[in-house]
Design a protein around this motif. Sequence first.
Motif, PDB file in Angstrom:
ATOM      1  N   TYR A 226     101.079  15.861 -76.509  1.00  0.00           N
ATOM      2  CA  TYR A 226     102.042  16.923 -76.777  1.00  0.00           C
ATOM      3  C   TYR A 226     103.292  16.369 -77.445  1.00  0.00           C
ATOM      4  N   ASP A 227     103.728  17.028 -78.481  1.00  0.00           N
ATOM      5  CA  ASP A 227     104.993  16.634 -79.094  1.00  0.00           C
ATOM      6  C   ASP A 227     106.109  17.530 -78.560  1.00  0.00           C
ATOM      7  N   VAL A 228     107.308  17.239 -78.975  1.00  0.00           N
ATOM      8  CA  VAL A 228     108.466  17.977 -78.464  1.00  0.00           C
ATOM      9  C   VAL A 228     108.373  19.460 -78.794  1.00  0.00           C
ATOM     10  N   PHE A 229     107.945  19.777 -79.982  1.00  0.00           N
ATOM     11  CA  PHE A 229     107.866  21.169 -80.405  1.00  0.00           C
ATOM     12  C   PHE A 229     106.965  21.983 -79.487  1.00  0.00           C
ATOM     13  N   GLN A 230     105.800  21.423 -79.211  1.00  0.00           N
ATOM     14  CA  GLN A 230     104.875  22.128 -78.327  1.00  0.00           C
ATOM     15  C   GLN A 230     105.411  22.189 -76.903  1.00  0.00           C
ATOM     16  N   ALA A 231     105.945  21.074 -76.448  1.00  0.00           N
ATOM     17  CA  ALA A 231     106.423  20.993 -75.064  1.00  0.00           C
ATOM     18  C   ALA A 231     107.469  22.059 -74.790  1.00  0.00           C
ATOM     19  N   VAL A 232     108.300  22.285 -75.765  1.00  0.00           N
ATOM     20  CA  VAL A 232     109.445  23.169 -75.601  1.00  0.00           C
ATOM     21  C   VAL A 232     109.092  24.628 -75.906  1.00  0.00           C
ATOM     22  N   ALA A 233     107.914  24.847 -76.405  1.00  0.00           N
ATOM     23  CA  ALA A 233     107.502  26.191 -76.802  1.00  0.00           C
ATOM     24  C   ALA A 233     107.254  27.101 -75.599  1.00  0.00           C
TER      25      ALA A 233
ATOM     26  N   PRO B  72     108.109  28.902 -72.130  1.00  0.00           N
ATOM     27  CA  PRO B  72     109.309  29.300 -71.385  1.00  0.00           C
ATOM     28  C   PRO B  72     109.394  28.658 -69.996  1.00  0.00           C
ATOM     29  N   THR B  73     108.256  28.494 -69.361  1.00  0.00           N
ATOM     30  CA  THR B  73     108.269  27.838 -68.051  1.00  0.00           C
ATOM     31  C   THR B  73     108.784  26.416 -68.171  1.00  0.00           C
ATOM     32  N   ARG B  74     108.311  25.727 -69.196  1.00  0.00           N
ATOM     33  CA  ARG B  74     108.746  24.339 -69.367  1.00  0.00           C
ATOM     34  C   ARG B  74     110.223  24.266 -69.734  1.00  0.00           C
ATOM     35  N   ARG B  75     110.695  25.232 -70.487  1.00  0.00           N
ATOM     36  CA  ARG B  75     112.127  25.236 -70.803  1.00  0.00           C
ATOM     37  C   ARG B  75     112.945  25.444 -69.535  1.00  0.00           C
ATOM     38  N   LYS B  76     112.454  26.291 -68.646  1.00  0.00           N
ATOM     39  CA  LYS B  76     113.168  26.511 -67.395  1.00  0.00           C
ATOM     40  C   LYS B  76     113.149  25.250 -66.536  1.00  0.00           C
ATOM     41  N   VAL B  77     112.039  24.548 -66.566  1.00  0.00           N
ATOM     42  CA  VAL B  77     111.951  23.294 -65.808  1.00  0.00           C
ATOM     43  C   VAL B  77     112.982  22.307 -66.337  1.00  0.00           C
ATOM     44  N   LEU B  78     113.076  22.209 -67.645  1.00  0.00           N
ATOM     45  CA  LEU B  78     114.060  21.299 -68.236  1.00  0.00           C
ATOM     46  C   LEU B  78     115.464  21.672 -67.787  1.00  0.00           C
ATOM     47  N   GLN B  79     115.709  22.960 -67.786  1.00  0.00           N
ATOM     48  CA  GLN B  79     117.033  23.429 -67.384  1.00  0.00           C
ATOM     49  C   GLN B  79     117.339  23.053 -65.939  1.00  0.00           C
ATOM     50  N   LEU B  80     116.339  23.199 -65.084  1.00  0.00           N
ATOM     51  CA  LEU B  80     116.526  22.820 -63.685  1.00  0.00           C
ATOM     52  C   LEU B  80     116.831  21.335 -63.570  1.00  0.00           C
TER      53      LEU B  80
ATOM     54  N   HIS C 198     103.524  17.298 -66.367  1.00  0.00           N
ATOM     55  CA  HIS C 198     102.718  16.295 -67.050  1.00  0.00           C
ATOM     56  C   HIS C 198     102.863  16.417 -68.563  1.00  0.00           C
ATOM     57  N   ILE C 199     102.877  17.654 -69.019  1.00  0.00           N
ATOM     58  CA  ILE C 199     103.047  17.902 -70.453  1.00  0.00           C
ATOM     59  C   ILE C 199     104.423  17.455 -70.928  1.00  0.00           C
ATOM     60  N   LEU C 200     105.431  17.811 -70.150  1.00  0.00           N
ATOM     61  CA  LEU C 200     106.794  17.387 -70.498  1.00  0.00           C
ATOM     62  C   LEU C 200     106.884  15.861 -70.502  1.00  0.00           C
ATOM     63  N   SER C 201     106.140  15.268 -69.607  1.00  0.00           N
ATOM     64  CA  SER C 201     106.110  13.815 -69.490  1.00  0.00           C
ATOM     65  C   SER C 201     105.481  13.185 -70.725  1.00  0.00           C
ATOM     66  N   GLU C 202     104.414  13.801 -71.207  1.00  0.00           N
ATOM     67  CA  GLU C 202     103.754  13.293 -72.411  1.00  0.00           C
ATOM     68  C   GLU C 202     104.674  13.379 -73.615  1.00  0.00           C
ATOM     69  N   ALA C 203     105.532  14.350 -73.595  1.00  0.00           N
ATOM     70  CA  ALA C 203     106.499  14.492 -74.681  1.00  0.00           C
ATOM     71  C   ALA C 203     107.744  13.663 -74.420  1.00  0.00           C
ATOM     72  N   ASP C 204     107.719  12.916 -73.340  1.00  0.00           N
ATOM     73  CA  ASP C 204     108.842  12.036 -72.969  1.00  0.00           C
ATOM     74  C   ASP C 204     110.128  12.798 -72.670  1.00  0.00           C
ATOM     75  N   LEU C 205     109.978  14.066 -72.347  1.00  0.00           N
ATOM     76  CA  LEU C 205     111.167  14.860 -72.045  1.00  0.00           C
ATOM     77  C   LEU C 205     111.575  14.738 -70.584  1.00  0.00           C
ATOM     78  N   VAL C 206     110.659  14.255 -69.764  1.00  0.00           N
ATOM     79  CA  VAL C 206     110.984  13.974 -68.364  1.00  0.00           C
ATOM     80  C   VAL C 206     110.292  12.675 -67.975  1.00  0.00           C
ATOM     81  N   SER C 207     110.813  12.077 -66.922  1.00  0.00           N
ATOM     82  CA  SER C 207     110.132  10.918 -66.348  1.00  0.00           C
ATOM     83  C   SER C 207     110.105  11.099 -64.846  1.00  0.00           C
ATOM     84  N   GLY C 208     109.056  10.605 -64.203  1.00  0.00           N
ATOM     85  CA  GLY C 208     108.932  10.778 -62.762  1.00  0.00           C
ATOM     86  C   GLY C 208     108.834   9.445 -62.056  1.00  0.00           C
TER      87      GLY C 208
END
Lengths: 111, 111
Positions: free
Chosen positions: B8-15, B17-25, B52-62
């Motif tokens: 997943y790239d950033v564009f897809q990851a951010v597409a 709404p649930t994932r955007r809310k997760v990022l916001q949290l 996991h998807i956000l992680s693949e896009a490197d937008l989060v780390s766990g």
Amino acid sequence: MSSSAEKYDVFQAVADPTRRKVLQLLAGGELPISAITSHFTMSRTAIAKHLHILSEADLVSGRKVGREKRFRLQPEPLEELKQWLAFYDRFWDNKLSILKHVVEHPEETND
Amino acid sequence: MSSSAEKYDVFQAVADPTRRKVLQLLAGGELPISAITSHFTMSRTAIAKHLHILSEADLVSGRKVGREKRFRLQPEPLEELKQWLAFYDRFWDNKLSILKHVVEHPEETND
DNA sequence: TTGACATGAAACCAAATGGTTTTATATAAT
DNA sequence: ATTATATAAAACCATTTGGTTTCATGTCAA
């Protein structure tokens, strides 16, 4: 005043690499579907669908000229993306101040 | 140095709404999966997949802490989005020149 | 050590996505 | 009038996506 009740939002519209390439092409000026298609290996029908999606997101608009339909870029909806991004600016521009904030307010770090 | 060969790239990851809310949290600070899930109606498993998807896009780390896995925001990849957007700035910043073009070429203005 | 908690992983599913081919229609050119 | 061009619309299809449920595993607490 463009359509409402749109199925695709800007985020989705822009998520597809083909659609991003289409936008880039249209940045160079108005183009009919065939001209756009010539830059891809996929069918004209596929491109037409992508244009329809971009249209629903108000990122392009099309008008008929003779037998062809010419599309042009409508970049305004990108503003929404821009504003969404702006929110995250503070999280990596001055990362130190954020870190400081988190360290000083550990109670805000759960939930 | 995060993973490569990402699906997943950033564009897809951010597409989504649930994932955007997760990022916001996560913008509010590090959170374990359960805490994130509590803000949604969907299952924990579903949220874990989004992470996991956000992680693949490197937008989060766990990182694991005891029995829980805490995720944190990694906003750096958003820079790519920002740069992509920057290209389109000139297409609506000086909107007047576009308007001028339309006015001077009314024959292109139907449909 | 027993049970509750937090997660991981797998199997499964419906709907959406991104493409195709086929058929039809309107316009342009000869 | 006929043919070629440009698009539209519909039916179809495989894969991906976004969710579920179920079961297994590791950790904390009593």
